[in-house]
Design a protein around this motif. Sequence first.
Motif, PDB file in Angstrom:
ATOM      1  N   VAL A   1      -5.219  -5.367   4.527  1.00 63.15           N
ATOM      2  CA  VAL A   1      -5.869  -5.832   5.775  1.00 63.15           C
ATOM      3  C   VAL A   1      -5.281  -5.576   7.124  1.00 63.15           C
ATOM      4  CG1 VAL A   1      -6.822  -7.883   6.798  1.00 63.15           C
ATOM      5  CG2 VAL A   1      -6.690  -7.877   4.400  1.00 63.15           C
ATOM      6  N   GLU A   2      -4.084  -5.513   7.060  1.00 61.20           N
ATOM      7  CA  GLU A   2      -3.385  -5.149   8.424  1.00 61.20           C
ATOM      8  C   GLU A   2      -3.478  -3.749   8.805  1.00 61.20           C
ATOM      9  OE1 GLU A   2       0.503  -6.478  10.881  1.00 61.20           O
ATOM     10  OE2 GLU A   2       0.757  -6.378   8.716  1.00 61.20           O
ATOM     11  N   ARG A   3      -3.167  -2.884   7.858  1.00 57.53           N
ATOM     12  CA  ARG A   3      -2.739  -1.355   8.255  1.00 57.53           C
ATOM     13  C   ARG A   3      -4.067  -0.525   8.012  1.00 57.53           C
ATOM     14  NH1 ARG A   3       2.886   0.333   5.409  1.00 57.53           N
ATOM     15  NH2 ARG A   3       2.206   2.160   6.848  1.00 57.53           N
ATOM     16  N   VAL A   4      -4.929  -1.069   7.014  1.00 58.40           N
ATOM     17  CA  VAL A   4      -6.226  -0.090   6.737  1.00 58.40           C
ATOM     18  C   VAL A   4      -7.346  -0.597   7.671  1.00 58.40           C
ATOM     19  CG1 VAL A   4      -7.731   0.499   5.234  1.00 58.40           C
ATOM     20  CG2 VAL A   4      -5.582   0.534   4.403  1.00 58.40           C
ATOM     21  N   PHE A   5      -7.621  -2.028   7.650  1.00 57.84           N
ATOM     22  CA  PHE A   5      -8.813  -2.586   8.408  1.00 57.84           C
ATOM     23  C   PHE A   5      -8.266  -2.934   9.926  1.00 57.84           C
ATOM     24  CE2 PHE A   5      -9.993  -2.959   3.891  1.00 57.84           C
ATOM     25  CZ  PHE A   5     -11.342  -2.718   4.215  1.00 57.84           C
ATOM     26  N   LYS A   6      -7.330  -3.494  10.220  1.00 65.47           N
ATOM     27  CA  LYS A   6      -7.096  -3.935  11.408  1.00 65.47           C
ATOM     28  C   LYS A   6      -6.631  -2.829  12.256  1.00 65.47           C
ATOM     29  CE  LYS A   6      -6.326  -9.146  10.941  1.00 65.47           C
ATOM     30  NZ  LYS A   6      -7.500  -9.526  12.258  1.00 65.47           N
ATOM     31  N   ASN A   7      -5.432  -2.348  12.036  1.00 62.15           N
ATOM     32  CA  ASN A   7      -4.832  -1.248  12.696  1.00 62.15           C
ATOM     33  C   ASN A   7      -5.390   0.279  12.423  1.00 62.15           C
ATOM     34  OD1 ASN A   7      -3.147  -3.349  13.535  1.00 62.15           O
ATOM     35  ND2 ASN A   7      -1.248  -2.752  11.936  1.00 62.15           N
ATOM     36  N   ARG A   8      -6.192   0.509  11.455  1.00 68.24           N
ATOM     37  CA  ARG A   8      -6.815   1.686  11.098  1.00 68.24           C
ATOM     38  C   ARG A   8      -5.950   2.893  11.351  1.00 68.24           C
ATOM     39  NH1 ARG A   8      -9.602   2.819  15.349  1.00 68.24           N
ATOM     40  NH2 ARG A   8     -10.948   4.421  14.370  1.00 68.24           N
ATOM     41  N   GLU A   9      -4.820   2.729  10.221  1.00 68.09           N
ATOM     42  CA  GLU A   9      -3.697   3.614  10.355  1.00 68.09           C
ATOM     43  C   GLU A   9      -4.203   4.996   9.605  1.00 68.09           C
ATOM     44  OE1 GLU A   9       0.074   2.330   8.814  1.00 68.09           O
ATOM     45  OE2 GLU A   9       0.218   0.465  10.160  1.00 68.09           O
TER      46      GLU A   9
ATOM     47  N   ALA B   1       0.509 -10.359  -2.742  1.00 71.39           N
ATOM     48  CA  ALA B   1       0.408 -10.711  -1.461  1.00 71.39           C
ATOM     49  C   ALA B   1       0.671  -9.767  -0.487  1.00 71.39           C
ATOM     50  CB  ALA B   1       1.454 -11.801  -1.063  1.00 71.39           C
ATOM     51  N   GLU B   2       1.583  -8.951  -0.791  1.00 70.37           N
ATOM     52  CA  GLU B   2       2.291  -7.870   0.292  1.00 70.37           C
ATOM     53  C   GLU B   2       0.867  -6.691   0.283  1.00 70.37           C
ATOM     54  OE1 GLU B   2       3.823  -9.112  -1.929  1.00 70.37           O
ATOM     55  OE2 GLU B   2       4.857  -7.370  -3.667  1.00 70.37           O
ATOM     56  N   PHE B   3       0.410  -6.298  -1.112  1.00 66.01           N
ATOM     57  CA  PHE B   3      -0.497  -5.257  -1.167  1.00 66.01           C
ATOM     58  C   PHE B   3      -1.735  -5.916  -0.203  1.00 66.01           C
ATOM     59  CE2 PHE B   3      -4.306  -3.492  -3.095  1.00 66.01           C
ATOM     60  CZ  PHE B   3      -4.001  -2.271  -2.924  1.00 66.01           C
ATOM     61  N   TYR B   4      -2.217  -6.990  -0.613  1.00 63.67           N
ATOM     62  CA  TYR B   4      -3.510  -7.565   0.066  1.00 63.67           C
ATOM     63  C   TYR B   4      -3.333  -7.375   1.460  1.00 63.67           C
ATOM     64  CZ  TYR B   4      -7.206 -10.560   1.449  1.00 63.67           C
ATOM     65  OH  TYR B   4      -8.346 -11.242   2.139  1.00 63.67           O
TER      66      TYR B   4
ATOM     67  N   ILE C   1       0.851  -1.245  -0.065  1.00 62.56           N
ATOM     68  CA  ILE C   1       0.101  -0.032  -0.172  1.00 62.56           C
ATOM     69  C   ILE C   1       1.024   1.306  -0.216  1.00 62.56           C
ATOM     70  CG2 ILE C   1      -1.900  -1.266   0.985  1.00 62.56           C
ATOM     71  CD1 ILE C   1      -1.218   0.047   3.554  1.00 62.56           C
ATOM     72  N   GLU C   2       2.044   1.047   0.425  1.00 62.29           N
ATOM     73  CA  GLU C   2       3.074   2.336   0.303  1.00 62.29           C
ATOM     74  C   GLU C   2       3.169   2.554  -0.819  1.00 62.29           C
ATOM     75  OE1 GLU C   2       6.220   2.696   3.371  1.00 62.29           O
ATOM     76  OE2 GLU C   2       5.052   1.771   4.849  1.00 62.29           O
ATOM     77  N   ASP C   3       3.849   1.652  -1.657  1.00 66.49           N
ATOM     78  CA  ASP C   3       3.995   1.697  -3.314  1.00 66.49           C
ATOM     79  C   ASP C   3       2.685   2.216  -3.927  1.00 66.49           C
ATOM     80  OD1 ASP C   3       6.574   0.571  -3.120  1.00 66.49           O
ATOM     81  OD2 ASP C   3       5.663  -1.460  -2.645  1.00 66.49           O
ATOM     82  N   TYR C   4       1.708   1.688  -3.654  1.00 72.50           N
ATOM     83  CA  TYR C   4       0.493   2.098  -4.258  1.00 72.50           C
ATOM     84  C   TYR C   4       0.275   3.730  -4.124  1.00 72.50           C
ATOM     85  CZ  TYR C   4      -4.835   2.198  -5.672  1.00 72.50           C
ATOM     86  OH  TYR C   4      -5.883   2.294  -6.146  1.00 72.50           O
ATOM     87  N   THR C   5       0.301   4.092  -2.837  1.00 77.00           N
ATOM     88  CA  THR C   5       0.408   5.707  -2.604  1.00 77.00           C
ATOM     89  C   THR C   5       1.233   6.178  -3.550  1.00 77.00           C
ATOM     90  OG1 THR C   5      -0.477   4.999  -0.561  1.00 77.00           O
ATOM     91  CG2 THR C   5       0.366   7.407  -0.416  1.00 77.00           C
ATOM     92  N   ARG C   6       2.672   5.705  -3.467  1.00 73.72           N
ATOM     93  CA  ARG C   6       3.705   6.563  -4.213  1.00 73.72           C
ATOM     94  C   ARG C   6       3.019   6.610  -5.620  1.00 73.72           C
ATOM     95  NH1 ARG C   6       6.958   2.791  -1.751  1.00 73.72           N
ATOM     96  NH2 ARG C   6       7.983   3.321   0.050  1.00 73.72           N
ATOM     97  N   TYR C   7       2.584   5.760  -6.069  1.00 71.48           N
ATOM     98  CA  TYR C   7       2.339   5.584  -7.705  1.00 71.48           C
ATOM     99  C   TYR C   7       1.278   6.691  -7.790  1.00 71.48           C
ATOM    100  CZ  TYR C   7       4.051   1.297  -9.761  1.00 71.48           C
ATOM    101  OH  TYR C   7       4.920   0.256 -10.415  1.00 71.48           O
TER     102      TYR C   7
END
Length: 442
Positions: free
Chosen positions: A312-320, A305-308, A154-160
């Motif tokens: 899940v972990e950073r947006v849904f679980k940890n709500r960063e 795999a790393e994006f999925y 998701i960090e790479d996605y944001t950079r894009y």
Amino acid sequence: MYNMFAYDFTETMRVTNQWLGASAQALGSYPVHGLAPNPMFRLLSAWGDVTERSFDRMVARPDWGIDTVVGEDGRDHVVQVEKVMRRDFGDLIRFRVQGRRESKRKVLMVAPMSGHYATLMRSTVTSLLPDCEVYVTDWHNARDIPVSAGKFDIEDYTRYVIDFVRELGPDTNLVAVCQPVPLALAAVAWLAEHEPAAQPATMTLIGGPVDPDAHATDVTDFGRRVTMGQLEHLVIQRVGFKHAGAGRQVYPGSLQLASFISMNLDTHAAAFRDQIMRVAKDEAGDHDRHNKFYDEYLAVMDMTAEFYLSTVERVFKNREIARNVFEIDGQRVDISKIKDVATMIVEGEKDDISAPGQCLAAIDLLTNLPAKKARTHLEPNAGHFGIFAGRAWRDNIRPLVLDFIDSNAGRPATRRPANANGEANNGVVDKPAPTGSGPTPI
């Protein structure tokens, strides 16, 4: 190798079902059956036709199919798809309308990377083309990307997204739909802090999980129930040797499709049963309502795999994003830095993917944005698909978005319909999506 075996086994099952469908269709179509008419043969052929088409579409990349758009002069103008930026995991594409004066509205559609191709936004793009210069993030299927291209999270996605906005310039109007909403918000916040001159003019966020806990859905409940270890063990596989991305760890599109369908299995089962009967009665067409919808719906792509997992972990679980603690390369992205980008939030009253309140949570994070630059809209009786590609979008939300863009550019509204029916859909038929068929349960 076990995960690679699982991936190839799934593909083997898909090919087998496609072959069975084609065989049944051929067997039921032999002219000799006319000597002893029996409805069984028509049903067998119809079942085979629907089955073969369905499993074949799962690995087909849909075409945009936007050939022309009506111009101000009332004539059809040819539309060409151009690649503005080429990247390993996704391109920035432009829909250039030939022979017309360039529109002052420049719109960047940030498409979801959630199992479907960006072509899921086809009707949205088509509705905007008469009034805008439209650019879209066109994400690639992870199985076709060599391992040598590296990771993509998701960090790479944001950079894009940051790079794409920077490329288009500060007169860009960003529109993010569903899954990319929180990451698009983070991208604009990064630009606001580090490159304010490159910020987009406006930002429209449609039905995305900025704060998944704002209103629970089946999607958020699933994210809470499973651990990251369980999720990785259950759904992550390695791409088989048949594809360019052999060995890459992915969340397969086939599993994502299974989760889509399971959310409302009865609805999908009834749709396919009815289609088989229509084919048997010679009442179906190659581009009928069913095929138009399912040709797109069944065409799925793998995610890295790393994006999925990071989603899940950073947006849904940890709500960063919701807690405003999201980081890129260890550096916090402060959403409160957004002060000048006019922001519109759109939600659907009956959205069962990103329920009302999840996207609206962005307003609470924009603490330094003047109230006059913020706008919200809750579309009554609209589901997830409807707020960006259905009738609710065309009739109500699209005009609001264009007026919002114009009002923040200091221009009077100049939007117009693209056909004689007053609908800017260029002939696209409204296709209501079955419940739970939105573009992202991740």
